[in-house]
Write a protein that holds these residues in place. Structure first.
Motif, PDB file in Angstrom:
ATOM      1  N   TYR A  25     -37.125  20.842  34.257  1.00  0.00           N
ATOM      2  CA  TYR A  25     -36.764  21.764  33.167  1.00  0.00           C
ATOM      3  C   TYR A  25     -37.311  23.172  33.405  1.00  0.00           C
ATOM      4  CZ  TYR A  25     -34.559  17.972  30.730  1.00  0.00           C
ATOM      5  OH  TYR A  25     -33.695  16.954  30.420  1.00  0.00           O
ATOM      6  N   GLY A  49     -23.156  18.736  26.017  1.00  0.00           N
ATOM      7  CA  GLY A  49     -23.971  17.570  26.379  1.00  0.00           C
ATOM      8  C   GLY A  49     -25.436  17.954  26.418  1.00  0.00           C
ATOM      9  N   ASP A  70     -22.689  17.795  21.393  1.00  0.00           N
ATOM     10  CA  ASP A  70     -23.068  16.506  21.988  1.00  0.00           C
ATOM     11  C   ASP A  70     -22.561  15.389  21.070  1.00  0.00           C
ATOM     12  OD1 ASP A  70     -25.516  15.667  24.185  1.00  0.00           O
ATOM     13  OD2 ASP A  70     -24.969  14.141  22.695  1.00  0.00           O
ATOM     14  N   HIS A 111     -25.047  20.092  31.855  1.00  0.00           N
ATOM     15  CA  HIS A 111     -26.046  19.523  32.765  1.00  0.00           C
ATOM     16  C   HIS A 111     -26.146  18.007  32.608  1.00  0.00           C
ATOM     17  CE1 HIS A 111     -28.365  23.638  32.846  1.00  0.00           C
ATOM     18  NE2 HIS A 111     -27.184  23.687  33.437  1.00  0.00           N
TER      19      HIS A 111
END
Ligand code: SAM
Length: 251
Positions: A25, A49, A70, A111
């Motif tokens: 991250y 997402g 999402d 991602h």
């Protein structure tokens, strides 16, 4: 829409607290910080997402207007809870790649989602249409070649050969098998959708060659490892061998 992710949120959060996930991250946050700085302040960001907000929250913290779309209600609720805890704001939309909101964003992220999707589903053109002219699209997924190298150092040559020859990739956190998504294929699809590639990064390049995870919990070792990862992430040929690839495109 099915939501196999909800029940795995706890296992996912255990993973995101590990030093190797913190590296994943932190490297992405730095790459996106640089991209955002070339585009300006107060950007409109769409994280497709985006789950529990691990990539989205640093952008919200930096003052951008961030929306996560999402299918998983519980992951979106967790993203909102975290945003409140940090006294920052994000918007969330329950949906996904099949029903993306209409509009154009300065920066669109997708991602670790494409591997759950069919290969010819038209996801890259759909994402490209959400990017305003001059904006950026960041796409990221597991690197099949990186998985082979990781397997050879952790489990030996026979296991690495099996990994190389397998049609699918195992995702241990979600107890499932997914398709292998090659960076080169996504580059081709993005080009065909009218995008120009401006970055090819690797993620967890050194980390995945270091099979002894124990030292990574030491903060000074972690800092050295993160500094190395940041240095390697955009450099050929290292960017091609990490656990994951990240491609950045301009429209
Ligand atoms: C492995 S998590 C990745 C989360 C986040 N992007 C990250 O990298 O930290 C996969 C995410 O994809 C979401 N997802 C699953 N199917 C999707 C779809 N059809 N469209 C958009 N997102 C989807 C899941 O709910 C989950 O949040």
């Amino acid at each position: 829409m099915t939501d196999p992710f909800s029940e795995k949120l706890q296992a996912w959060q255990q993973y995101t607290r590990t030093p190797w996930a913190r590296i994943r991250y932190a490297v992405v946050a730095e790459i996106l910080r640089r991209e955002a700085s070339t585009l300006g302040a107060g950007l409109r960001v769409l994280d497709v997402g985006g789950g529990d907000g691990m990539d989205a929250l640093p952008l919200a913290r930096a003052g951008h207007d961030v929306t996560i779309v999402d299918p998983s209600e519980s992951w979106l609720a967790e993203a909102q809870r975290r945003a409140r805890a940090e006294a920052t704001t994000i918007s969330t939309i329950r949906g996904g790649l099949d029903d993306l909101p209409e509009g154009e964003w300065d920066l669109v992220l997708c991602h670790f989602v494409l591997r759950y999707r069919p290969a010819d589903g038209g996801d890259i053109p759909a994402l490209a249409r959400r990017v305003r002219r001059g904006g950026r699209l960041s796409v990221m997924d597991v690197n099949p070649a990186g998985r082979v190298l990781r397997t050879v150092v952790s489990d030996g040559p026979a296991a690495a050969m099996a990994e190389l020859q397998a049609d699918t990739l195992a995702v241990h956190t979600f107890n499932t098998e997914v398709r292998k998504v090659e960076a080169d294929r996504i580059s081709d699809e993005a080009r065909a959708a009218g995008l120009v590639q401006v970055g090819h990064y690797g993620n967890r390049i050194a980390n995945d060659l270091l099979v002894d995870d124990l030292p990574k919990h030491d903060e000074s070792y972690f800092d050295d490892l993160l500094a190395l990862e940041l240095e390697l992430s955009g450099r050929e040929p290292f960017n091609r061998i990490g656990f994951a690839w990240q491609l950045v495109f301009a429209r």
